[in-house]
Design a protein around this motif. Sequence first.
Motif, PDB file in Angstrom:
ATOM      1  N   PRO A  13       0.821  -1.206   0.000  1.00 53.83           N
ATOM      2  CA  PRO A  13       0.000   0.000   0.000  1.00 53.83           C
ATOM      3  C   PRO A  13       0.860   1.263   0.000  1.00 53.83           C
ATOM      4  CG  PRO A  13      -0.076  -1.059   2.146  1.00 53.83           C
ATOM      5  CD  PRO A  13       0.716  -1.957   1.244  1.00 53.83           C
ATOM      6  N   HIS A  14       0.468   2.212  -0.849  1.00 49.19           N
ATOM      7  CA  HIS A  14       1.210   3.468  -0.958  1.00 49.19           C
ATOM      8  C   HIS A  14       0.325   4.529  -1.602  1.00 49.19           C
ATOM      9  CE1 HIS A  14       1.641   1.664  -4.944  1.00 49.19           C
ATOM     10  NE2 HIS A  14       1.731   2.908  -5.376  1.00 49.19           N
ATOM     11  N   LEU A  15       0.783   5.762  -1.498  1.00 51.46           N
ATOM     12  CA  LEU A  15       0.129   6.900  -2.119  1.00 51.46           C
ATOM     13  C   LEU A  15       1.199   7.621  -2.944  1.00 51.46           C
ATOM     14  CD1 LEU A  15      -2.338   9.326  -0.451  1.00 51.46           C
ATOM     15  CD2 LEU A  15      -0.438  10.229  -1.753  1.00 51.46           C
ATOM     16  N   THR A  16       1.023   7.678  -4.258  1.00 54.37           N
ATOM     17  CA  THR A  16       2.001   8.308  -5.137  1.00 54.37           C
ATOM     18  C   THR A  16       1.920   9.830  -4.987  1.00 54.37           C
ATOM     19  OG1 THR A  16       1.833   6.489  -6.708  1.00 54.37           O
ATOM     20  CG2 THR A  16       2.746   8.549  -7.543  1.00 54.37           C
ATOM     21  N   VAL A  17       3.091  10.461  -4.773  1.00 55.00           N
ATOM     22  CA  VAL A  17       3.108  11.907  -4.580  1.00 55.00           C
ATOM     23  C   VAL A  17       3.834  12.661  -5.687  1.00 55.00           C
ATOM     24  CG1 VAL A  17       2.801  11.832  -2.083  1.00 55.00           C
ATOM     25  CG2 VAL A  17       5.114  11.797  -3.030  1.00 55.00           C
ATOM     26  N   GLY A  18       4.665  11.990  -6.481  1.00 54.98           N
ATOM     27  CA  GLY A  18       5.347  12.712  -7.551  1.00 54.98           C
ATOM     28  C   GLY A  18       6.534  11.959  -8.102  1.00 54.98           C
ATOM     29  N   ARG A  19       7.462  12.744  -8.663  1.00 54.06           N
ATOM     30  CA  ARG A  19       8.682  12.197  -9.240  1.00 54.06           C
ATOM     31  C   ARG A  19       9.869  13.001  -8.736  1.00 54.06           C
ATOM     32  NH1 ARG A  19       8.903   8.770 -12.748  1.00 54.06           N
ATOM     33  NH2 ARG A  19       7.474   8.042 -14.279  1.00 54.06           N
ATOM     34  N   GLY A  20      11.010  12.326  -8.681  1.00 55.24           N
ATOM     35  CA  GLY A  20      12.226  13.002  -8.263  1.00 55.24           C
ATOM     36  C   GLY A  20      13.134  12.033  -7.536  1.00 55.24           C
ATOM     37  N   PRO A  21      14.288  12.531  -7.108  1.00 61.43           N
ATOM     38  CA  PRO A  21      15.208  11.664  -6.373  1.00 61.43           C
ATOM     39  C   PRO A  21      14.680  11.393  -4.964  1.00 61.43           C
ATOM     40  CG  PRO A  21      16.041  13.902  -6.429  1.00 61.43           C
ATOM     41  CD  PRO A  21      14.804  13.888  -7.284  1.00 61.43           C
ATOM     42  N   LEU A  22      15.005  10.235  -4.446  1.00 53.91           N
ATOM     43  CA  LEU A  22      14.588   9.899  -3.094  1.00 53.91           C
ATOM     44  C   LEU A  22      15.354  10.757  -2.098  1.00 53.91           C
ATOM     45  CD1 LEU A  22      12.868   8.121  -1.275  1.00 53.91           C
ATOM     46  CD2 LEU A  22      14.734   6.471  -1.248  1.00 53.91           C
ATOM     47  N   VAL A  23      14.633  11.363  -1.190  1.00 52.46           N
ATOM     48  CA  VAL A  23      15.242  12.167  -0.131  1.00 52.46           C
ATOM     49  C   VAL A  23      14.717  11.651   1.205  1.00 52.46           C
ATOM     50  CG1 VAL A  23      15.480  14.225  -1.569  1.00 52.46           C
ATOM     51  CG2 VAL A  23      13.424  13.921  -0.223  1.00 52.46           C
ATOM     52  N   ASP A  24      15.429  11.970   2.258  1.00 52.17           N
ATOM     53  CA  ASP A  24      14.989  11.567   3.583  1.00 52.17           C
ATOM     54  C   ASP A  24      13.900  12.530   4.043  1.00 52.17           C
ATOM     55  OD1 ASP A  24      14.902  10.211   6.002  1.00 52.17           O
ATOM     56  OD2 ASP A  24      16.403  11.531   6.904  1.00 52.17           O
ATOM     57  N   LEU A  25      12.721  12.016   4.250  1.00 52.74           N
ATOM     58  CA  LEU A  25      11.611  12.830   4.755  1.00 52.74           C
ATOM     59  C   LEU A  25      11.041  12.130   5.976  1.00 52.74           C
ATOM     60  CD1 LEU A  25       9.624  15.236   4.448  1.00 52.74           C
ATOM     61  CD2 LEU A  25       8.187  13.719   3.081  1.00 52.74           C
ATOM     62  N   PRO A  26      11.499  12.535   7.164  1.00 54.92           N
ATOM     63  CA  PRO A  26      10.905  11.946   8.361  1.00 54.92           C
ATOM     64  C   PRO A  26       9.448  12.409   8.440  1.00 54.92           C
ATOM     65  CG  PRO A  26      12.774  13.393   8.908  1.00 54.92           C
ATOM     66  CD  PRO A  26      12.496  13.525   7.449  1.00 54.92           C
ATOM     67  N   TYR A  27       8.541  11.483   8.325  1.00 52.26           N
ATOM     68  CA  TYR A  27       7.133  11.849   8.276  1.00 52.26           C
ATOM     69  C   TYR A  27       6.305  10.789   8.989  1.00 52.26           C
ATOM     70  CZ  TYR A  27       2.522  13.064   6.540  1.00 52.26           C
ATOM     71  OH  TYR A  27       1.204  13.430   6.467  1.00 52.26           O
ATOM     72  N   ALA A  28       5.373  11.257   9.774  1.00 54.15           N
ATOM     73  CA  ALA A  28       4.376  10.399  10.407  1.00 54.15           C
ATOM     74  C   ALA A  28       3.060  11.149  10.327  1.00 54.15           C
ATOM     75  CB  ALA A  28       4.746  10.086  11.844  1.00 54.15           C
ATOM     76  N   GLY A  29       2.206  10.720   9.440  1.00 56.77           N
ATOM     77  CA  GLY A  29       0.933  11.398   9.239  1.00 56.77           C
ATOM     78  C   GLY A  29      -0.115  10.961  10.245  1.00 56.77           C
ATOM     79  N   PRO A  30      -1.191  11.727  10.326  1.00 53.47           N
ATOM     80  CA  PRO A  30      -2.269  11.368  11.247  1.00 53.47           C
ATOM     81  C   PRO A  30      -2.975  10.087  10.796  1.00 53.47           C
ATOM     82  CG  PRO A  30      -2.845  13.318   9.956  1.00 53.47           C
ATOM     83  CD  PRO A  30      -1.450  12.964   9.599  1.00 53.47           C
ATOM     84  N   GLU A  31      -3.412   9.321  11.759  1.00 56.82           N
ATOM     85  CA  GLU A  31      -4.132   8.085  11.475  1.00 56.82           C
ATOM     86  C   GLU A  31      -5.585   8.399  11.134  1.00 56.82           C
ATOM     87  OE1 GLU A  31      -5.061   4.699  14.471  1.00 56.82           O
ATOM     88  OE2 GLU A  31      -2.986   4.416  13.796  1.00 56.82           O
ATOM     89  N   TRP A  32      -6.162   7.607  10.249  1.00 53.09           N
ATOM     90  CA  TRP A  32      -7.580   7.761   9.946  1.00 53.09           C
ATOM     91  C   TRP A  32      -8.204   6.404   9.652  1.00 53.09           C
ATOM     92  CZ3 TRP A  32      -4.264   8.220   5.782  1.00 53.09           C
ATOM     93  CH2 TRP A  32      -4.669   7.689   4.566  1.00 53.09           C
ATOM     94  N   THR A  33      -9.528   6.369   9.728  1.00 58.24           N
ATOM     95  CA  THR A  33     -10.273   5.150   9.418  1.00 58.24           C
ATOM     96  C   THR A  33     -10.781   5.244   7.993  1.00 58.24           C
ATOM     97  OG1 THR A  33     -10.948   4.886  11.711  1.00 58.24           O
ATOM     98  CG2 THR A  33     -12.269   3.736  10.057  1.00 58.24           C
ATOM     99  N   VAL A  34     -10.508   4.234   7.200  1.00 58.73           N
ATOM    100  CA  VAL A  34     -11.032   4.157   5.836  1.00 58.73           C
ATOM    101  C   VAL A  34     -12.482   3.705   5.959  1.00 58.73           C
ATOM    102  CG1 VAL A  34     -10.842   3.030   3.587  1.00 58.73           C
ATOM    103  CG2 VAL A  34      -8.763   3.623   4.874  1.00 58.73           C
ATOM    104  N   ASP A  35     -13.412   4.619   5.690  1.00 60.96           N
ATOM    105  CA  ASP A  35     -14.821   4.275   5.847  1.00 60.96           C
ATOM    106  C   ASP A  35     -15.568   4.142   4.532  1.00 60.96           C
ATOM    107  OD1 ASP A  35     -14.899   6.947   5.187  1.00 60.96           O
ATOM    108  OD2 ASP A  35     -15.921   7.589   7.001  1.00 60.96           O
ATOM    109  N   GLU A  36     -14.850   4.403   3.418  1.00 62.04           N
ATOM    110  CA  GLU A  36     -15.467   4.171   2.109  1.00 62.04           C
ATOM    111  C   GLU A  36     -14.398   3.793   1.102  1.00 62.04           C
ATOM    112  OE1 GLU A  36     -17.522   7.436   0.199  1.00 62.04           O
ATOM    113  OE2 GLU A  36     -15.675   8.526  -0.109  1.00 62.04           O
TER     114      GLU A  36
END
Length: 153
Positions: A108-131
């Motif tokens: 599972p992933h969400l495509t965000v764009g194109r470019g070189p891989l960089v270090d992005l420390p990220y932790a997004g908010p949790e959500w419930t998939v309801d649809e």
Amino acid sequence: MRLFTAAIPPPEVADHLEAALASVPGMTYRAPRAAWHITLGYYGEEDPAGRIPWVRSRLTSVARPRVALAKLGNFGETLLMRVSTPDKRLADLAAVLRWDDKHPEYIPHLTVGRGPLVDLPYAGPEWTVDEVVLLGAEKRHDYTVVDRIGLPA
């Protein structure tokens, strides 16, 4: 029309991710926010009228997964946010929507764009998939919602 099922992040999750992506250097292309989704099943070229009943019949007793976006990854030049799941319900949801075994490992992933891989420390908010949405595409990132199916509580 190419058809696939997807989970779309809610606005507050997309806002959080958009703010984090603003600091990513070297992106040669950023996927439009309106196109952000987590693919659950891909069906190829089809008439939506034939796929809608099949998708609806598969979602009558599937549990709602809790997910969060975390860690920037890549597939070649494609940049994507990986999906962190505290339980296996997202994989279960994708399994009931799988049409063939062409891609047996679900990543599972969400495509965000194109470019070189960089270090992005990220932790997004949790959500419930309801649809789940059935999306149609004539060309890349030009998606039309063909159907929306709420998941049982």
